[in-house]
Motif scaffolding. Sequence first.
Motif, PDB file in Angstrom:
ATOM      1  N   TRP A 148      16.528  11.884   2.736  1.00 42.98           N
ATOM      2  CA  TRP A 148      15.154  11.958   3.229  1.00 42.98           C
ATOM      3  C   TRP A 148      15.044  11.203   4.552  1.00 42.98           C
ATOM      4  CZ3 TRP A 148      12.470  14.746  -0.508  1.00 42.98           C
ATOM      5  CH2 TRP A 148      13.016  14.741  -1.790  1.00 42.98           C
ATOM      6  N   ASN A 149      14.192  11.698   5.437  1.00 38.15           N
ATOM      7  CA  ASN A 149      13.942  11.059   6.730  1.00 38.15           C
ATOM      8  C   ASN A 149      12.543  10.451   6.692  1.00 38.15           C
ATOM      9  OD1 ASN A 149      13.369  10.373   9.371  1.00 38.15           O
ATOM     10  ND2 ASN A 149      14.244  12.220  10.259  1.00 38.15           N
ATOM     11  N   LEU A 150      12.462   9.118   6.698  1.00 40.52           N
ATOM     12  CA  LEU A 150      11.159   8.470   6.576  1.00 40.52           C
ATOM     13  C   LEU A 150      10.412   8.364   7.896  1.00 40.52           C
ATOM     14  CD1 LEU A 150      12.332   7.838   3.776  1.00 40.52           C
ATOM     15  CD2 LEU A 150      11.105   5.676   3.875  1.00 40.52           C
ATOM     16  N   ASP A 151      11.106   8.575   9.024  1.00 44.45           N
ATOM     17  CA  ASP A 151      10.395   8.620  10.299  1.00 44.45           C
ATOM     18  C   ASP A 151       9.457   9.815  10.342  1.00 44.45           C
ATOM     19  OD1 ASP A 151      11.474   6.327  11.529  1.00 44.45           O
ATOM     20  OD2 ASP A 151      13.324   7.407  11.975  1.00 44.45           O
ATOM     21  N   LYS A 180       0.834  -1.195   0.000  1.00 40.87           N
ATOM     22  CA  LYS A 180       0.000   0.000   0.000  1.00 40.87           C
ATOM     23  C   LYS A 180       0.874   1.251   0.000  1.00 40.87           C
ATOM     24  CE  LYS A 180      -3.918  -2.234   0.323  1.00 40.87           C
ATOM     25  NZ  LYS A 180      -4.895  -2.253  -0.801  1.00 40.87           N
ATOM     26  N   TRP A 181       0.388   2.282  -0.682  1.00 37.72           N
ATOM     27  CA  TRP A 181       1.116   3.552  -0.774  1.00 37.72           C
ATOM     28  C   TRP A 181       1.146   4.244   0.579  1.00 37.72           C
ATOM     29  CZ3 TRP A 181      -0.679   8.557   0.109  1.00 37.72           C
ATOM     30  CH2 TRP A 181       0.168   9.596  -0.294  1.00 37.72           C
ATOM     31  N   MET A 182       2.298   4.859   0.909  1.00 36.92           N
ATOM     32  CA  MET A 182       2.437   5.569   2.177  1.00 36.92           C
ATOM     33  C   MET A 182       2.747   7.049   1.980  1.00 36.92           C
ATOM     34  SD  MET A 182       4.675   2.714   4.298  1.00 36.92           S
ATOM     35  CE  MET A 182       4.549   3.555   5.870  1.00 36.92           C
ATOM     36  N   HIS A 183       3.637   7.372   1.021  1.00 34.45           N
ATOM     37  CA  HIS A 183       4.047   8.765   0.860  1.00 34.45           C
ATOM     38  C   HIS A 183       4.718   8.935  -0.498  1.00 34.45           C
ATOM     39  CE1 HIS A 183       4.927  12.760   2.495  1.00 34.45           C
ATOM     40  NE2 HIS A 183       6.125  12.672   1.941  1.00 34.45           N
ATOM     41  N   THR A 184       4.795  10.186  -0.959  1.00 35.23           N
ATOM     42  CA  THR A 184       5.528  10.513  -2.179  1.00 35.23           C
ATOM     43  C   THR A 184       6.454  11.689  -1.920  1.00 35.23           C
ATOM     44  OG1 THR A 184       3.757   9.731  -3.639  1.00 35.23           O
ATOM     45  CG2 THR A 184       5.358  11.265  -4.585  1.00 35.23           C
ATOM     46  N   PHE A 185       7.716  11.534  -2.291  1.00 39.23           N
ATOM     47  CA  PHE A 185       8.699  12.619  -2.183  1.00 39.23           C
ATOM     48  C   PHE A 185       8.908  13.245  -3.564  1.00 39.23           C
ATOM     49  CE2 PHE A 185      10.337  10.008   1.460  1.00 39.23           C
ATOM     50  CZ  PHE A 185      10.068  10.941   2.446  1.00 39.23           C
ATOM     51  N   ARG A 186       8.937  14.566  -3.584  1.00 38.98           N
ATOM     52  CA  ARG A 186       9.249  15.317  -4.802  1.00 38.98           C
ATOM     53  C   ARG A 186      10.351  16.322  -4.483  1.00 38.98           C
ATOM     54  NH1 ARG A 186       3.699  14.722  -4.570  1.00 38.98           N
ATOM     55  NH2 ARG A 186       2.739  13.666  -6.366  1.00 38.98           N
ATOM     56  N   GLY A 187      11.179  16.613  -5.446  1.00 41.30           N
ATOM     57  CA  GLY A 187      12.254  17.560  -5.203  1.00 41.30           C
ATOM     58  C   GLY A 187      13.354  17.470  -6.249  1.00 41.30           C
ATOM     59  N   HIS A 188      13.578  16.279  -6.790  1.00 38.10           N
ATOM     60  CA  HIS A 188      14.559  16.134  -7.863  1.00 38.10           C
ATOM     61  C   HIS A 188      14.030  16.784  -9.139  1.00 38.10           C
ATOM     62  CE1 HIS A 188      17.790  13.745  -6.155  1.00 38.10           C
ATOM     63  NE2 HIS A 188      16.902  12.978  -5.536  1.00 38.10           N
ATOM     64  N   ARG A 189      14.955  17.248  -9.963  1.00 37.75           N
ATOM     65  CA  ARG A 189      14.571  17.918 -11.209  1.00 37.75           C
ATOM     66  C   ARG A 189      14.708  17.021 -12.428  1.00 37.75           C
ATOM     67  NH1 ARG A 189      17.203  24.010 -10.455  1.00 37.75           N
ATOM     68  NH2 ARG A 189      16.096  24.502  -8.501  1.00 37.75           N
ATOM     69  N   ALA A 190      15.114  15.788 -12.216  1.00 40.24           N
ATOM     70  CA  ALA A 190      15.223  14.803 -13.297  1.00 40.24           C
ATOM     71  C   ALA A 190      14.983  13.422 -12.712  1.00 40.24           C
ATOM     72  CB  ALA A 190      16.593  14.897 -13.971  1.00 40.24           C
ATOM     73  N   GLY A 191      15.024  12.414 -13.582  1.00 40.71           N
ATOM     74  CA  GLY A 191      14.674  11.065 -13.182  1.00 40.71           C
ATOM     75  C   GLY A 191      15.534  10.510 -12.062  1.00 40.71           C
ATOM     76  N   SER A 244      10.173  13.489   5.642  1.00 47.16           N
ATOM     77  CA  SER A 244      10.600  14.850   5.327  1.00 47.16           C
ATOM     78  C   SER A 244      11.919  14.857   4.565  1.00 47.16           C
ATOM     79  CB  SER A 244      10.758  15.661   6.624  1.00 47.16           C
ATOM     80  OG  SER A 244      11.755  15.074   7.451  1.00 47.16           O
ATOM     81  N   TYR A 245      12.156  15.970   3.878  1.00 42.86           N
ATOM     82  CA  TYR A 245      13.413  16.206   3.172  1.00 42.86           C
ATOM     83  C   TYR A 245      14.465  16.702   4.163  1.00 42.86           C
ATOM     84  CZ  TYR A 245      16.704  19.241   0.640  1.00 42.86           C
ATOM     85  OH  TYR A 245      17.831  19.874   0.180  1.00 42.86           O
ATOM     86  N   VAL A 246      15.717  16.272   3.977  1.00 41.15           N
ATOM     87  CA  VAL A 246      16.788  16.675   4.888  1.00 41.15           C
ATOM     88  C   VAL A 246      17.757  17.634   4.209  1.00 41.15           C
ATOM     89  CG1 VAL A 246      18.680  15.888   6.368  1.00 41.15           C
ATOM     90  CG2 VAL A 246      16.594  14.514   6.176  1.00 41.15           C
ATOM     91  N   GLU A 247      18.461  17.179   3.158  1.00 45.07           N
ATOM     92  CA  GLU A 247      19.400  18.053   2.479  1.00 45.07           C
ATOM     93  C   GLU A 247      19.773  17.497   1.111  1.00 45.07           C
ATOM     94  OE1 GLU A 247      23.483  18.237   3.883  1.00 45.07           O
ATOM     95  OE2 GLU A 247      23.088  16.563   5.251  1.00 45.07           O
ATOM     96  N   HIS A 275      16.051   4.694   9.040  1.00 41.19           N
ATOM     97  CA  HIS A 275      15.039   4.993   8.033  1.00 41.19           C
ATOM     98  C   HIS A 275      15.457   6.215   7.209  1.00 41.19           C
ATOM     99  CE1 HIS A 275      11.956   2.819  10.784  1.00 41.19           C
ATOM    100  NE2 HIS A 275      12.569   1.973   9.982  1.00 41.19           N
ATOM    101  N   THR A 276      16.773   6.393   7.080  1.00 44.44           N
ATOM    102  CA  THR A 276      17.315   7.468   6.240  1.00 44.44           C
ATOM    103  C   THR A 276      17.484   6.945   4.820  1.00 44.44           C
ATOM    104  OG1 THR A 276      18.489   8.473   8.095  1.00 44.44           O
ATOM    105  CG2 THR A 276      19.247   9.039   5.887  1.00 44.44           C
ATOM    106  N   LEU A 277      16.917   7.663   3.865  1.00 42.85           N
ATOM    107  CA  LEU A 277      16.954   7.256   2.461  1.00 42.85           C
ATOM    108  C   LEU A 277      17.812   8.218   1.662  1.00 42.85           C
ATOM    109  CD1 LEU A 277      15.777   5.445   0.140  1.00 42.85           C
ATOM    110  CD2 LEU A 277      13.955   7.158  -0.065  1.00 42.85           C
ATOM    111  N   TYR A 278      18.730   7.659   0.839  1.00 45.12           N
ATOM    112  CA  TYR A 278      19.530   8.455  -0.085  1.00 45.12           C
ATOM    113  C   TYR A 278      19.007   8.220  -1.499  1.00 45.12           C
ATOM    114  CZ  TYR A 278      22.835   8.309   3.853  1.00 45.12           C
ATOM    115  OH  TYR A 278      23.417   8.402   5.097  1.00 45.12           O
TER     116      TYR A 278
END
Length: 459
Positions: free
Chosen positions: A258-261, A222-233, A264-267, A244-247
């Motif tokens: 990204w911090n999945l806990d 099941k879908w939980m969240h969507t991150f947007r911020g990159h300008r290309a694929g 949110s976006y981190v840097e 739960h840190t995602l690169y």
Amino acid sequence: MSFFIRKNQRGAKRNNGATVTGRPKTYKEKKRLAHDDEISSHSEGENDDSRVYTESEEDEETVQEKRLRLTKEYIQEIENQERIRREEHDIDKSVIAHRLKEDLLEQSGRLRRTVADSYEKVDEALIRHLHCKDHKQPITCLTISPDCQSLFTASKDCTIVKWCLVDFKKVAAIKRVDKKTSSEVKGHKSVVQSLSISSDGKFLASGDLDNQIHIWDPMTMKWMHTFRGHRAGITGLVFRRGTHTLYSASMDRTVKIWNLDEMSYVETLLGHQDAITSIDALNKERAITAGGRDNSLRVWKIPEESQLIFNGHQGSIDCVRLINEDHFVSCGDDGMLSLWGSQKKKPLCSVSGAHGVDASNNQAFWISSVAALTNTDLIASAGSQDGFIRLWKCGDNFRTLTPLLSVPVCGFVNSLAFSSDGKMLIAGLGQEHRLGRWWRNGSAKNEIVIIPLKQRETS
């Protein structure tokens, strides 16, 4: 439990009218005062002093006491695991000491198990081929669950499929979403190029060419969240182990954290001069990336806000994988397979034409993917045209690469991964390369190939 000590108000009145004129400094004083006041926890309501003192005692836990408590809990957890594993009540203390030592070496990046020589030749009759109607186009990426029970694959037809690695059947699928479909329907509308699952199996991340990262529940899909911020694929995703840190890596030449806990976006990390093609990470707070046509590998030291740059390939670097915290392996369209150490800017070892040479133009076959069995001396590589997946042994101090065995396959190997227990090597195949359509092999099938790996029993 707070890491900060909260200071109680002096002179605060108790429910029985008594007043504390000074805060007790030790546990014994608190206990004596509580006894002298003769306050019964049964007779008082929610504001009874025994609860106040209990809170204060918890707050007064020192750093040393906390470390001791956590260490005892950790050792108890290992004892429970060993008891379940051995199905007996007598715990071998040497086993626990060995586990603790291995965990410490792994965290410091110095753990190395020599297992490559113990693997037997692959029985081709036991190789499994998985197909389904949801993957009609080339497989682009895959990831294996930490417990080695499930496999997640994605393809150019924008679908994600979950497989069971026990009975080797399809469990569920997230189908392609049409661009005209309502935004309430969750799924990918473009090619899915990357997948990653967290080390505790709670989150599955998928990235597509529409610059979006979707987060799913691996159990229910099941879908939980969507991150947007990159300008290309999105071309690469990886979770830092134990967190739960995602690169994420992208064609926009950036790495985002990204911090999945907190969802949110981190840097954002900047440095590459061309589209990033691959990313990997282990326990440390750092990531490694391949910069494609900028011919560089970069290790991002996130707390220090610095990066290490490595050069050595003569063409585009397609894939990079960490062997341990200090060593990694890379491949590219120059046909070179290279071993690296974090302390040297040039490769420790390189094998030119590792997958042979094309007789028609005398150029080395493109190596499209690599995999490493973490903290061991075993790696695997796959060419895009030579028709083999090859297993290699890393020599002492990672100064040599010795071929062990090869497994014939047909098609472009776009993704390659070992299971964490080292019992399987899984490849995602297709008629085309995952990043483009430079060649097409019409005789190949878009499929997942599961290669069983068997170790000789040690006496």
